[in-house]
Design an enzyme around this catalytic site. Structure first.
Site, mmCIF file in Angstrom:
data_model
loop_
_atom_site.group_PDB
_atom_site.id
_atom_site.type_symbol
_atom_site.label_atom_id
_atom_site.label_comp_id
_atom_site.label_asym_id
_atom_site.label_seq_id
_atom_site.Cartn_x
_atom_site.Cartn_y
_atom_site.Cartn_z
ATOM 1 N N HIS A 67 0.825 -1.206 0.000
ATOM 2 C CA HIS A 67 0.000 0.000 0.000
ATOM 3 C C HIS A 67 0.860 1.257 0.000
ATOM 4 C CE1 HIS A 67 -4.021 -1.825 1.647
ATOM 5 N NE2 HIS A 67 -3.599 -2.387 0.531
ATOM 6 N N GLU A 100 0.833 4.116 1.758
ATOM 7 C CA GLU A 100 1.333 4.691 3.005
ATOM 8 C C GLU A 100 2.507 3.865 3.548
ATOM 9 O OE1 GLU A 100 -1.756 3.768 2.253
ATOM 10 O OE2 GLU A 100 -3.273 5.065 3.162
ATOM 11 N N CYS A 141 -2.218 -0.052 7.094
ATOM 12 C CA CYS A 141 -1.476 1.209 7.067
ATOM 13 C C CYS A 141 -1.739 2.056 8.308
ATOM 14 C CB CYS A 141 -1.843 2.001 5.814
ATOM 15 S SG CYS A 141 -1.271 1.183 4.323
ATOM 16 N N CYS A 184 -5.919 2.235 5.415
ATOM 17 C CA CYS A 184 -6.712 1.039 5.706
ATOM 18 C C CYS A 184 -6.578 0.627 7.173
ATOM 19 C CB CYS A 184 -6.317 -0.114 4.786
ATOM 20 S SG CYS A 184 -4.608 -0.658 4.976
HETATM 21 ZN ZN LIG Z 1 -3.216 0.359 3.472
#
Ligand SMILES: [Zn+2]
Length: 167
Positions: free
Chosen positions: A53, A55, A109, A99
């Site tokens: 992801h 981040e 994240c 998330c």
């Molecule tokens: Zn995430």
């Protein structure tokens, strides 16, 4: 807003996926505190190997900065420069709410942001319930991270997030 636009540019670099969002993120930091913020790292979904992801990728890239690179970014910081301290003075700008749940087994994240003790999180748009119910913003707030919803780019952030999919 300037940094959210940069984050959107990052999001546009994503390889579209039918089962995941395209998200971009920019990590800035002011150090010593009160100085002009500089960009520490940027990231986007699936940039690093694996189903990664935005981040988490920005945080990973920030931690990979060498002392020489850190010294260039923060000329007035005492040496050696500790990235973990820098991160506690950092702001994260992400096109979509970080998330709170990951079905893949990787850590969410929101947890990574909390663990890094990031100061503030600026969000372009909330995560729609396409895949999972997201409680990232609430999770961050509960952990003491200042959460700021940015107004004006929601539509663009969402469009980019859903690149390569039927709207
Ligand atoms: Zn995430």
């Amino acid at each position: 807003m300037e940094y959210l636009r940069l984050a959107l540019d990052e999001a546009k670099k994503c390889t579209p996926s039918p089962t995941a969002f395209c998200v971009g993120c920019v990590l800035t930091a002011s150090y010593p505190p009160g100085t002009e913020p500089v960009i520490l790292a940027q990231g986007y979904s699936r940039e690093l190997p694996g189903n990664t992801h935005a981040e988490a990728n920005a945080l990973t890239k920030a931690r990979q900065l060498s002392q020489a690179q850190l010294a260039e970014l923060f000329p007035n910081a005492p040496h050696p420069i500790d990235i973990d301290i820098i991160l506690t003075h950092a702001d994260i700008y992400t096109t979509m709410e970080p998330c709170s749940v990951r079905t893949s087994g990787l850590s969410p994240c929101a947890d990574a942001i909390i663990a890094a003790r990031i100061k503030r999180c600026f969000i372009g748009v909330g995560e729609p319930d396409d895949f999972v119910k997201c409680e990232g913003a609430q999770k961050l707030k509960d952990a003491g991270v200042e959460v700021k919803w940015l107004n004006g780019l929601e539509k663009e952030c969402l469009e980019v997030a859903r690149m390569g999919r039927e709207q």
